[in-house]
Design a protein around this motif. Structure first.
Motif, PDB file in Angstrom:
ATOM      1  N   LEU A 164       0.598 -20.871  -1.248  1.00 40.04           N
ATOM      2  CA  LEU A 164       0.255 -20.816   0.046  1.00 40.04           C
ATOM      3  C   LEU A 164       1.380 -20.929   0.875  1.00 40.04           C
ATOM      4  CD1 LEU A 164      -2.776 -22.912   0.131  1.00 40.04           C
ATOM      5  CD2 LEU A 164      -2.923 -20.633   0.245  1.00 40.04           C
ATOM      6  N   SER A 165       3.066 -20.682   0.149  1.00 39.53           N
ATOM      7  CA  SER A 165       3.979 -21.200   0.987  1.00 39.53           C
ATOM      8  C   SER A 165       4.639 -19.990   1.746  1.00 39.53           C
ATOM      9  CB  SER A 165       5.101 -21.864  -0.271  1.00 39.53           C
ATOM     10  OG  SER A 165       5.490 -20.703  -1.165  1.00 39.53           O
ATOM     11  N   THR A 166       3.809 -18.694   1.768  1.00 36.65           N
ATOM     12  CA  THR A 166       4.709 -17.775   2.643  1.00 36.65           C
ATOM     13  C   THR A 166       3.566 -17.475   3.811  1.00 36.65           C
ATOM     14  OG1 THR A 166       3.475 -15.741   1.460  1.00 36.65           O
ATOM     15  CG2 THR A 166       5.493 -16.681   0.527  1.00 36.65           C
ATOM     16  N   ALA A 167       4.454 -17.249   5.096  1.00 34.45           N
ATOM     17  CA  ALA A 167       3.510 -16.864   6.229  1.00 34.45           C
ATOM     18  C   ALA A 167       2.659 -15.602   6.077  1.00 34.45           C
ATOM     19  CB  ALA A 167       4.683 -16.582   7.323  1.00 34.45           C
ATOM     20  N   ALA A 168       3.055 -14.606   5.312  1.00 30.50           N
ATOM     21  CA  ALA A 168       2.564 -13.346   4.989  1.00 30.50           C
ATOM     22  C   ALA A 168       1.181 -13.692   4.461  1.00 30.50           C
ATOM     23  CB  ALA A 168       3.116 -12.442   4.305  1.00 30.50           C
ATOM     24  N   ARG A 169       1.075 -14.563   3.373  1.00 27.90           N
ATOM     25  CA  ARG A 169      -0.129 -15.002   2.598  1.00 27.90           C
ATOM     26  C   ARG A 169      -0.941 -15.713   3.855  1.00 27.90           C
ATOM     27  NH1 ARG A 169       3.064 -16.546  -2.487  1.00 27.90           N
ATOM     28  NH2 ARG A 169       3.831 -14.422  -2.982  1.00 27.90           N
ATOM     29  N   LEU A 170      -0.471 -16.652   4.611  1.00 31.72           N
ATOM     30  CA  LEU A 170      -1.327 -17.441   5.607  1.00 31.72           C
ATOM     31  C   LEU A 170      -1.864 -16.490   6.653  1.00 31.72           C
ATOM     32  CD1 LEU A 170       0.910 -20.500   6.057  1.00 31.72           C
ATOM     33  CD2 LEU A 170      -1.123 -20.507   4.646  1.00 31.72           C
ATOM     34  N   ARG A 171      -0.954 -15.578   6.881  1.00 33.20           N
ATOM     35  CA  ARG A 171      -1.547 -14.393   7.626  1.00 33.20           C
ATOM     36  C   ARG A 171      -2.747 -13.567   7.116  1.00 33.20           C
ATOM     37  NH1 ARG A 171       4.046 -13.161   9.132  1.00 33.20           N
ATOM     38  NH2 ARG A 171       3.751 -11.289   8.106  1.00 33.20           N
ATOM     39  N   ASN A 174       4.098  -4.824   0.346  1.00 34.03           N
ATOM     40  CA  ASN A 174       4.060  -6.102   0.571  1.00 34.03           C
ATOM     41  C   ASN A 174       2.654  -6.789   0.499  1.00 34.03           C
ATOM     42  OD1 ASN A 174       6.738  -6.939   0.493  1.00 34.03           O
ATOM     43  ND2 ASN A 174       6.871  -6.330   2.622  1.00 34.03           N
ATOM     44  N   VAL A 175       1.669  -6.042   1.260  1.00 32.04           N
ATOM     45  CA  VAL A 175       0.244  -6.518   1.278  1.00 32.04           C
ATOM     46  C   VAL A 175      -0.305  -6.813   0.094  1.00 32.04           C
ATOM     47  CG1 VAL A 175      -1.897  -5.887   2.324  1.00 32.04           C
ATOM     48  CG2 VAL A 175       0.024  -5.969   3.727  1.00 32.04           C
ATOM     49  N   SER A 176      -0.143  -5.571  -0.746  1.00 29.14           N
ATOM     50  CA  SER A 176      -0.606  -5.244  -1.987  1.00 29.14           C
ATOM     51  C   SER A 176      -0.197  -6.525  -2.996  1.00 29.14           C
ATOM     52  CB  SER A 176      -0.403  -3.896  -2.690  1.00 29.14           C
ATOM     53  OG  SER A 176      -1.159  -3.225  -1.977  1.00 29.14           O
ATOM     54  N   ARG A 177       1.131  -6.829  -2.806  1.00 30.49           N
ATOM     55  CA  ARG A 177       1.837  -7.723  -3.833  1.00 30.49           C
ATOM     56  C   ARG A 177       1.191  -8.999  -3.292  1.00 30.49           C
ATOM     57  NH1 ARG A 177       6.257 -10.916  -2.758  1.00 30.49           N
ATOM     58  NH2 ARG A 177       6.805  -9.697  -1.036  1.00 30.49           N
ATOM     59  N   HIS A 178       0.955  -9.468  -2.135  1.00 35.08           N
ATOM     60  CA  HIS A 178       0.518 -10.657  -1.762  1.00 35.08           C
ATOM     61  C   HIS A 178      -1.006 -10.882  -2.117  1.00 35.08           C
ATOM     62  CE1 HIS A 178       4.033 -12.248   0.179  1.00 35.08           C
ATOM     63  NE2 HIS A 178       4.421 -11.235   0.993  1.00 35.08           N
ATOM     64  N   LEU A 179      -1.718  -9.910  -1.676  1.00 31.51           N
ATOM     65  CA  LEU A 179      -3.042  -9.700  -2.240  1.00 31.51           C
ATOM     66  C   LEU A 179      -3.181 -10.137  -3.715  1.00 31.51           C
ATOM     67  CD1 LEU A 179      -4.375  -6.894  -0.032  1.00 31.51           C
ATOM     68  CD2 LEU A 179      -5.004  -9.340   0.172  1.00 31.51           C
ATOM     69  N   ASN A 180      -2.543  -9.686  -4.671  1.00 30.97           N
ATOM     70  CA  ASN A 180      -2.652  -9.798  -5.961  1.00 30.97           C
ATOM     71  C   ASN A 180      -2.176 -11.196  -6.250  1.00 30.97           C
ATOM     72  OD1 ASN A 180      -2.855  -8.896  -8.689  1.00 30.97           O
ATOM     73  ND2 ASN A 180      -0.797  -8.958  -8.882  1.00 30.97           N
ATOM     74  N   VAL A 182      -8.009  -3.137   2.539  1.00 27.65           N
ATOM     75  CA  VAL A 182      -6.544  -3.045   2.525  1.00 27.65           C
ATOM     76  C   VAL A 182      -5.922  -2.265   3.716  1.00 27.65           C
ATOM     77  CG1 VAL A 182      -4.310  -2.422   1.504  1.00 27.65           C
ATOM     78  CG2 VAL A 182      -6.400  -3.395  -0.041  1.00 27.65           C
ATOM     79  N   SER A 183      -6.548  -1.454   4.156  1.00 26.45           N
ATOM     80  CA  SER A 183      -6.304  -0.694   5.440  1.00 26.45           C
ATOM     81  C   SER A 183      -6.064  -1.490   6.852  1.00 26.45           C
ATOM     82  CB  SER A 183      -6.964   0.553   5.808  1.00 26.45           C
ATOM     83  OG  SER A 183      -6.365   1.577   4.677  1.00 26.45           O
ATOM     84  N   GLN A 184      -7.446  -2.282   6.781  1.00 28.11           N
ATOM     85  CA  GLN A 184      -7.820  -3.110   8.085  1.00 28.11           C
ATOM     86  C   GLN A 184      -6.775  -4.417   7.942  1.00 28.11           C
ATOM     87  OE1 GLN A 184     -11.930  -3.798   6.547  1.00 28.11           O
ATOM     88  NE2 GLN A 184     -12.604  -3.034   8.491  1.00 28.11           N
ATOM     89  N   LEU A 185      -6.555  -4.787   6.746  1.00 34.31           N
ATOM     90  CA  LEU A 185      -5.511  -5.977   6.433  1.00 34.31           C
ATOM     91  C   LEU A 185      -4.010  -5.477   7.219  1.00 34.31           C
ATOM     92  CD1 LEU A 185      -6.756  -7.405   3.356  1.00 34.31           C
ATOM     93  CD2 LEU A 185      -6.532  -8.495   5.538  1.00 34.31           C
ATOM     94  N   LEU A 186      -3.535  -4.325   6.587  1.00 35.13           N
ATOM     95  CA  LEU A 186      -2.415  -3.711   6.852  1.00 35.13           C
ATOM     96  C   LEU A 186      -2.128  -3.990   8.422  1.00 35.13           C
ATOM     97  CD1 LEU A 186      -1.908  -0.702   4.797  1.00 35.13           C
ATOM     98  CD2 LEU A 186      -0.594  -2.853   4.571  1.00 35.13           C
TER      99      LEU A 186
END
Length: 100
Positions: free
Chosen positions: A23-30, A55-61, A42-46
């Motif tokens: 949980l330590s990255t702002a991207a994951r919190l977003r 980046n989104v795919s990496r954080h989602l994983n 994934v498109s909606q999240l982008l």
């Protein structure tokens, strides 16, 4: 039994530290914040988090492997949702403590 107690406590702290690391990255919190409103592909999240697709795919994983998110496939699209509501509560508590 007393010998097991410090080990279990230590293991609990290790697990907590791993979760805080996830949980330590702002991207994951977003991403978690975007999914609080419900399942998204994934498109909606982008569109919502403003990051590149890799980046989104990496954080989602990372979030999925940690058990924070669940996913399902529908055709060619992957949909993500919150799997652990306690993580959402933790994020809300922490984020409410910081100034914008």
């Amino acid at each position: 039994m007393n010998d097991e107690m410090p080990h279990k406590t230590s293991q609990r702290y290790e697990s907590a530290a791993e979760l805080f690391g996830v949980l330590s990255t702002a991207a994951r919190l977003r991403i978690i914040g975007a999914l609080c409103a419900g399942e998204k592909n994934v498109s909606q999240l982008l569109d919502l988090v403003g990051l590149s697709q890799p980046n989104v795919s990496r954080h989602l994983n990372v979030l999925y492997r940690a058990g924070v998110l669940a996913k399902r496939r529908s055709g060619a699209q992957m949909f993500y949702r919150i799997a652990d509501g306690s993580v959402v509560q933790l994020c809300k508590t922490v984020c409410s403590r910081v100034s914008p």
